[in-house]
Motif scaffolding. Structure first.
Motif, PDB file in Angstrom:
ATOM      1  N   LEU A   7      17.963  13.923   9.007  1.00  0.00           N
ATOM      2  CA  LEU A   7      18.607  14.077   7.710  1.00  0.00           C
ATOM      3  C   LEU A   7      17.621  13.724   6.602  1.00  0.00           C
ATOM      4  N   THR A   8      17.444  14.632   5.648  1.00  0.00           N
ATOM      5  CA  THR A   8      16.651  14.321   4.466  1.00  0.00           C
ATOM      6  C   THR A   8      17.569  13.667   3.450  1.00  0.00           C
ATOM      7  N   VAL A   9      17.023  12.670   2.762  1.00  0.00           N
ATOM      8  CA  VAL A   9      17.786  11.928   1.767  1.00  0.00           C
ATOM      9  C   VAL A   9      16.957  11.939   0.476  1.00  0.00           C
ATOM     10  N   PRO A  10      17.213  12.929  -0.406  1.00  0.00           N
ATOM     11  CA  PRO A  10      16.433  13.032  -1.639  1.00  0.00           C
ATOM     12  C   PRO A  10      16.758  11.925  -2.631  1.00  0.00           C
ATOM     13  N   GLY A  11      15.868  11.764  -3.591  1.00  0.00           N
ATOM     14  CA  GLY A  11      16.057  10.779  -4.642  1.00  0.00           C
ATOM     15  C   GLY A  11      16.674  11.381  -5.889  1.00  0.00           C
ATOM     16  N   LEU A  12      16.481  10.706  -6.995  1.00  0.00           N
ATOM     17  CA  LEU A  12      17.026  11.098  -8.286  1.00  0.00           C
ATOM     18  C   LEU A  12      16.711  12.566  -8.574  1.00  0.00           C
ATOM     19  N   GLY A  13      17.733  13.341  -8.943  1.00  0.00           N
ATOM     20  CA  GLY A  13      17.538  14.743  -9.273  1.00  0.00           C
ATOM     21  C   GLY A  13      17.478  15.671  -8.084  1.00  0.00           C
ATOM     22  N   ALA A  65      13.804   9.635   3.830  1.00  0.00           N
ATOM     23  CA  ALA A  65      14.203   9.343   2.456  1.00  0.00           C
ATOM     24  C   ALA A  65      13.004   9.394   1.517  1.00  0.00           C
ATOM     25  N   HIS A  66      13.279   9.807   0.277  1.00  0.00           N
ATOM     26  CA  HIS A  66      12.235   9.839  -0.743  1.00  0.00           C
ATOM     27  C   HIS A  66      12.712   9.121  -2.009  1.00  0.00           C
TER      28      HIS A  66
END
Length: 182
Positions: A7-13, A65-66
């Motif tokens: 699972l990718t977990v993007p940051g703000l935006g 996560a990023h």
């Protein structure tokens, strides 16, 4: 053994079309953890969305996560009982910095407790959202291995990483280390 869900977990935006997370979703079949509001994040909401995504994923889960999502994972780890294969934590935004974006203030303080799963923190020497010293402190507190990738900015779309094979190799390392433990 059941296949691992990545699972990718993007940051703000969130992560745009040129971001390595988006490319990994397209190339490697990773699935994105979706947030209700990418631009005005609420820590409890992001943690709840992560919990729901991990619960819904088939088989064991590895998180990628990023930025602000690294803080989300750290907060989530203090509240969940769900096991993980591991987590790749890339460019963890320092939510405790006063000059940080106001949108991320609800994620402070950064949890500095050992994560209950294998993890790797990837940091750049020129990241405008976290110093290398602070990323090192996060890695130490979380029990993570630190990978310093040099002067690559925030490790986002503007860093020009493309498909970022070096990062994918770290995902494979986490998967392999889990296989070795069995």
């Amino acid at each position: 053994m059941q296949a691992v869900s990545i699972l990718t977990v993007p940051g703000l935006g969130s992560s745009g079309p040129q971001h390595w997370q988006t490319r990994w979703e397209q190339q490697h079949g990773c699935r994105r953890v979706e947030q209700r509001d990418w631009d005005q994040p609420v820590c409890a909401d992001w943690v709840a969305a992560l919990e729901a995504a991990v619960a819904a994923a088939p088989g064991p889960v590895l998180l990628v996560a990023h930025s602000l999502a690294c803080a989300t994972v750290a907060h989530w780890a203090t509240t969940t009982a769900r096991p993980l294969v591991g987590a790749l934590l890339v460019g963890p935004a320092d939510v405790d910095r006063r000059e940080q974006l106001p949108e991320v203030s609800g994620f402070a303080p950064m949890p500095l407790v050992r994560l209950p799963f294998p993890s790797i923190v990837v940091a750049s020497t020129t990241d405008e959202y976290v110093t290398l010293a602070r990323a090192t402190a996060f890695a130490d507190a979380w029990g993570s291995r630190l990978v310093n990738v040099g002067a690559l900015g925030h490790l986002n779309s503007t860093s020009g990483l493309g498909l970022w094979p070096q990062g994918w190799a770290l995902v494979q390392e986490l998967l392999h280390s889990t296989d070795q433990q069995k």
